[in-house]
Write a protein that holds these residues in place. Structure first.
Motif, short mmCIF file in Angstrom:
data_model
loop_
_atom_site.label_atom_id
_atom_site.label_comp_id
_atom_site.label_asym_id
_atom_site.label_seq_id
_atom_site.Cartn_x
_atom_site.Cartn_y
_atom_site.Cartn_z
N LYS A 67 -1.59 14.89 4.94
CA LYS A 67 -1.39 13.52 5.12
C LYS A 67 -2.21 13.00 4.02
N GLY A 68 -1.92 13.34 2.53
CA GLY A 68 -2.78 12.67 1.86
C GLY A 68 -3.46 14.11 1.68
N MET B 220 0.45 -0.69 0.04
CA MET B 220 0.09 0.11 0.59
C MET B 220 0.50 1.46 0.19
N GLU B 221 0.22 2.50 -0.96
CA GLU B 221 1.15 3.78 -0.71
C GLU B 221 0.76 4.52 0.18
N LYS B 222 2.45 4.70 1.08
CA LYS B 222 2.30 5.59 2.09
C LYS B 222 2.02 7.15 1.11
N PRO B 223 0.33 7.55 2.44
CA PRO B 223 -0.18 8.85 2.19
C PRO B 223 1.32 9.83 1.91
N LYS B 224 1.22 10.93 1.18
CA LYS B 224 2.02 12.24 0.77
C LYS B 224 2.34 13.10 2.00
#
Length: 155
Positions: free
Chosen positions: A113-114, A1-5
Motif C-alpha cells: 500500500k504505497g 489527496m491521492e490514494k496509495p496504489k
C-alpha cells in the motif's frame, strides 16, 4: 489527496476454501530490508501461515519469505515469526474471539500500500467437509447457469 496504489504480492487461495471468513483486518508487518526486497520479487508463500497472539502482540507464523539473492549476511531465517502491527485494542478483541471454539486468524493476502507492506488478516471458522462439497456444488450450478445464458444469448 491521492490514494496509495495497492499492489498484491501474494494471496492465500486455500484459506477461502478451508475457512468461513467472518471479519478481515489490515495490519502492518515488521520486516527487514532484504525481506521487503524479496517480497517485491514475489518470493513469499502464505499457504501454511497463521497468526497467534503472544504477550499482547500479534505474530505471523509459518510465512515463508525466500532469502534475497543479493542479501548475503543481511538475510534472515525464511520461516521466522514476524510481528504484525495493529492497535492493542484490536489485538485484544481478536484474542477474545480466537479463544472461542473453532476460530483462527489466517492471513489472506500480502500487498503493498504505497511503499508499505500490509497483511490482510481474517478471523475465520473452519469448514467441514460437507460445507466444502456444498460450495463446490453451488459453484458448478452457477457455472452451468452462465453457460446456458451464454448459449441462449448467442442465438
Amino acid at each position: 489527496m491521492e490514494k496509495p496504489k495497492i499492489k498484491v504480492a501474494a494471496v492465500n487461495r486455500q484459506a477461502r476454501h478451508e475457512y468461513f471468513i467472518e471479519e478481515t483486518y489490515e495490519a502492518g508487518i515488521e520486516l527487514t530490508g532484504t525481506e521487503v526486497k524479496s517480497i517485491r520479487a514475489g518470493t513469499l508463500n502464505l499457504k501454511d501461515a497463521w497468526c497467534q497472539v503472544k504477550n499482547g502482540e500479534m505474530m505471523l507464523m509459518q510465512m515463508h519469505i525466500s532469502p534475497y539473492e543479493h542479501g548475503n549476511i543481511f538475510n534472515r531465517d525464511p520461516m521466522r515469526p514476524r510481528r504484525l502491527l495493529m492497535h492493542k485494542r484490536e489485538i485484544m478483541q481478536l484474542f477474545g474471539k480466537v479463544k472461542q471454539d473453532g476460530y483462527a486468524l489466517i492471513p489472506l493476502q500480502v500487498y503493498f500500500k504505497g511503499s508499505r507492506v500490509k497483511v490482510e488478516v481474517a478471523l475465520c471458522k473452519g469448514k467441514k467437509l460437507y460445507d466444502k462439497r456444498e460450495d463446490a456444488a453451488r459453484k458448478d450450478a452457477r457455472r452451468e447457469m452462465d453457460r446456458a445464458m451464454k448459449e441462449r444469448n448467442a442465438r
